[in-house]
Motif scaffolding. Structure first.
Motif, PDB file in Angstrom:
ATOM      1  N   UNK A  54      -7.443   7.331  -2.373  1.00 61.93           N
ATOM      2  CA  UNK A  54      -6.428   7.686  -3.542  1.00 61.93           C
ATOM      3  C   UNK A  54      -5.706   9.256  -3.371  1.00 61.93           C
ATOM      4  N   UNK A  55      -6.017   9.476  -2.073  1.00 59.33           N
ATOM      5  CA  UNK A  55      -5.370  10.958  -1.732  1.00 59.33           C
ATOM      6  C   UNK A  55      -3.639  10.831  -2.152  1.00 59.33           C
ATOM      7  N   UNK A  56      -3.144   9.754  -1.333  1.00 61.92           N
ATOM      8  CA  UNK A  56      -1.728   9.693  -1.712  1.00 61.92           C
ATOM      9  C   UNK A  56      -1.542   8.921  -2.665  1.00 61.92           C
ATOM     10  N   UNK A  97       4.864  11.584  -6.863  1.00 66.88           N
ATOM     11  CA  UNK A  97       4.237  10.686  -5.825  1.00 66.88           C
ATOM     12  C   UNK A  97       3.706  11.581  -4.683  1.00 66.88           C
ATOM     13  N   UNK A  98       2.623  11.667  -4.062  1.00 68.92           N
ATOM     14  CA  UNK A  98       2.203  12.535  -3.217  1.00 68.92           C
ATOM     15  C   UNK A  98       1.812  11.627  -1.931  1.00 68.92           C
ATOM     16  N   UNK A  99       2.192  12.145  -0.777  1.00 71.91           N
ATOM     17  CA  UNK A  99       2.017  11.382   0.504  1.00 71.91           C
ATOM     18  C   UNK A  99       1.785  12.177   1.545  1.00 71.91           C
ATOM     19  N   UNK A 100       1.147  11.966   2.756  1.00 64.64           N
ATOM     20  CA  UNK A 100       1.027  12.792   4.003  1.00 64.64           C
ATOM     21  C   UNK A 100       2.569  13.124   4.362  1.00 64.64           C
ATOM     22  N   UNK A 105       0.275  14.301  10.738  1.00 62.22           N
ATOM     23  CA  UNK A 105      -0.696  14.896   9.645  1.00 62.22           C
ATOM     24  C   UNK A 105      -1.589  13.817   9.274  1.00 62.22           C
ATOM     25  N   UNK A 106      -1.104  12.737   8.886  1.00 64.96           N
ATOM     26  CA  UNK A 106      -1.992  11.480   8.513  1.00 64.96           C
ATOM     27  C   UNK A 106      -3.113  11.321   9.496  1.00 64.96           C
TER      28      UNK A 106
END
Length: 199
Positions: A54-56, A97-100, A105-106
């Protein structure tokens, strides 16, 4: 998503340290991730038993606005430290909406985090992932499953009972799948029930 975004619909920003090193070495590398490590964030993720899948995702504007200085919101800290970036926003700018920001980085994040969750030596994470990937690419299902079983066999029986939750094991599998480049969904709902991890 390429580059880091402080706000929606802006050009991506790139770390000058990474750009300089890539130009100097004449090759791409994990320069950004090597400039610092998120040890405090990783310890917070474990302590809170945070669902890594759920980080992204979508968050409210209040998550990103951390003017109070509270350091207990993992997603806000990951955003503010550059591990997560804005990938999109609702029309009213109330959700984001957040993503690496990129695969470097991911991948670097999960390679750093995995040894905190599983018995993998930090320096050997890439090597271990390479062995799993080699099994997948060559269709060696039995070896893959044996390797996976040995990864989990390193957890002590007492530790499993007392401190390792189902979420912990799901996080290990999730990270492994992400590092292998597999598309994965956790807690996928179907008409027959819930699938813990869909690959």
């Amino acid at each position: 998503l390429l580059g880091y975004h402080f706000v929606d619909n802006t050009p991506g920003l790139y770390n000058p340290f990474s750009v300089m090193n890539a130009l100097w070495d004449m090759e791409l590398g994990s320069y950004w991730f090597e400039s610092g490590t998120p040890t405090m964030l990783v310890e917070m993720l474990r302590r809170k038993q945070y669902k890594l899948d759920t980080l992204e995702g979508t968050v409210g504007v209040s998550t990103l606005d951390n003017r109070t200085g509270r350091n207990d919101n993992v997603v806000a800290l990951l955003y503010q430290s550059g591990y997560l970036s804005i990938a999109g926003a609702s029309e009213d700018k109330q959700t984001y909406r957040l993503e690496f920001p990129n695969e470097e980085v991911r991948s670097g994040f999960f390679q750093f985090v995995l040894p905190y969750y599983a018995k993998v030596q930090g320096d050997d994470t890439a090597s271990e992932i390479g062995k799993f990937l080699d099994d997948v690419r060559n269709g060696r299902v039995e070896q893959f499953l044996q390797r996976l079983q040995s990864l989990f066999a390193d957890f002590q029986y007492d530790a499993q009972k007392d401190s390792y939750t189902e979420e912990h094991f799901r996080n290990v599998l999730y990270m492994l799948c992400k590092l292998l480049g597999l598309k994965v969904k956790a807690e996928y709902m179907t008409s027959d029930g819930r699938i813990d991890l869909l690959i």
